[in-house]
Write an enzyme that holds these catalytic residues in place. Structure first.
Site, short mmCIF file in Angstrom:
data_model
loop_
_atom_site.label_atom_id
_atom_site.label_comp_id
_atom_site.label_asym_id
_atom_site.label_seq_id
_atom_site.Cartn_x
_atom_site.Cartn_y
_atom_site.Cartn_z
N LYS A 58 46.93 42.39 36.71
CA LYS A 58 46.23 43.40 36.04
C LYS A 58 47.12 44.69 35.73
O LYS A 58 47.02 45.03 34.58
CB LYS A 58 45.07 43.94 36.92
CG LYS A 58 43.99 42.59 36.87
CD LYS A 58 42.84 43.25 37.91
CE LYS A 58 41.69 41.89 37.88
NZ LYS A 58 40.60 42.58 38.85
N CYS A 75 44.08 46.70 40.51
CA CYS A 75 43.01 46.56 42.06
C CYS A 75 42.38 45.30 41.81
O CYS A 75 41.86 44.96 40.83
CB CYS A 75 42.42 47.72 42.42
SG CYS A 75 43.09 49.11 43.03
N ASP A 76 42.17 44.31 43.09
CA ASP A 76 41.17 43.37 42.98
C ASP A 76 40.47 43.35 44.41
O ASP A 76 41.36 43.56 45.51
CB ASP A 76 41.99 42.25 42.42
CG ASP A 76 40.98 40.99 42.07
OD1 ASP A 76 40.32 41.06 41.11
OD2 ASP A 76 40.45 40.24 43.10
N SER A 77 39.50 42.78 44.57
CA SER A 77 38.92 42.51 45.73
C SER A 77 38.03 41.11 45.95
O SER A 77 37.71 40.65 45.07
CB SER A 77 37.73 43.72 46.07
OG SER A 77 38.37 44.85 45.91
N GLY A 112 43.14 44.10 46.97
CA GLY A 112 44.69 44.33 46.56
C GLY A 112 45.05 45.59 45.73
O GLY A 112 44.23 45.92 45.06
#
Length: 205
Positions: A58, A75-77, A112
């Site tokens: 991203k 960010c990623d969850s 992340g």
């Protein structure tokens, strides 16, 4: 003048978290094919590395296509539960099934973070890390689950819950970073910024 930050995420919770810490980022939503990114990862890649790969994709896409001279955070969850990785349920039926599995149990919410520093047109420097926090879910009744899912909130958030919104009453406790569960770990971001010689307070207006 503050150091400008670009947030490569459409998450209102991440934006609100940064704003509460005095940071007003510019939001540029990435359009990464998440399924393709995950499919490209080696077999056996764990959830902490998977969310980091998505966060990196991203951030790098936003730098390449929209913000070539910026400091960009991606960010990623995902929720790790029962040996599976749970992203956004997408529909009420899936959300209800997940909550019936999760109630009274624990999971690990991985977020992340990937930071790309391409300010002033110089060669981009990159760094990243994952925040992992154990979440203890309340033992909800079927009625509570249906009522929560009916709000629509769980449908489009990782793991089908929030800790800072309507889902707050249904999270008994967390072991780790609260902000990491919300979507962006402020202490972790501080450490990542320091690798580029940027203090967190440098982001504040």
């Amino acid at each position: 003048m503050p150091v400008p930050l670009v947030l490569a995420s459409q998450s209102p919770a991440r934006l609100s978290t940064l704003r509460s810490a005095g940071v007003e980022p510019r939001v540029i939503v990435s359009h990464v094919d998440e399924d393709a990114v995950l499919a490209s990862l080696p077999d056996g890649t764990g959830p902490a590395d998977a969310v980091l790969a998505l966060a990196r994709a991203k951030a790098e896409e936003v730098v390449a296509k929209h913000a070539p001279n910026a400091l960009v955070l991606g960010c990623d969850s995902m929720l790790e539960f029962g040996g599976e990785i749970l992203g956004k349920p997408g529909n009420a039926g899936t959300a209800i099934v997940r909550w019936r599995q999760m109630r009274g149990s624990t999971g690990v919410l991985h977020t992340g973070h990937w930071l790309v520093d391409a300010r002033n047109g110089r060669a981009a420097k990159q760094t990243g890390a994952t925040s992992s926090t154990t979440v203890h879910f309340a033992d909800l009744t079927d009625e509570e689950i249906s009522a929560y899912v009916a709000t629509g909130e769980p449908l489009n958030v990782a793991g089908a819950f929030t800790v800072d919104g309507l889902g707050g009453p249904y999270v008994e406790a967390i072991d780790g970073d609260y902000h990491g569960v919300v979507g962006v770990s402020l202490p972790l971001l501080r450490h990542l910024l320091s690798e580029f010689g940027v203090a967190f307070h440098d982001l504040r207006a």
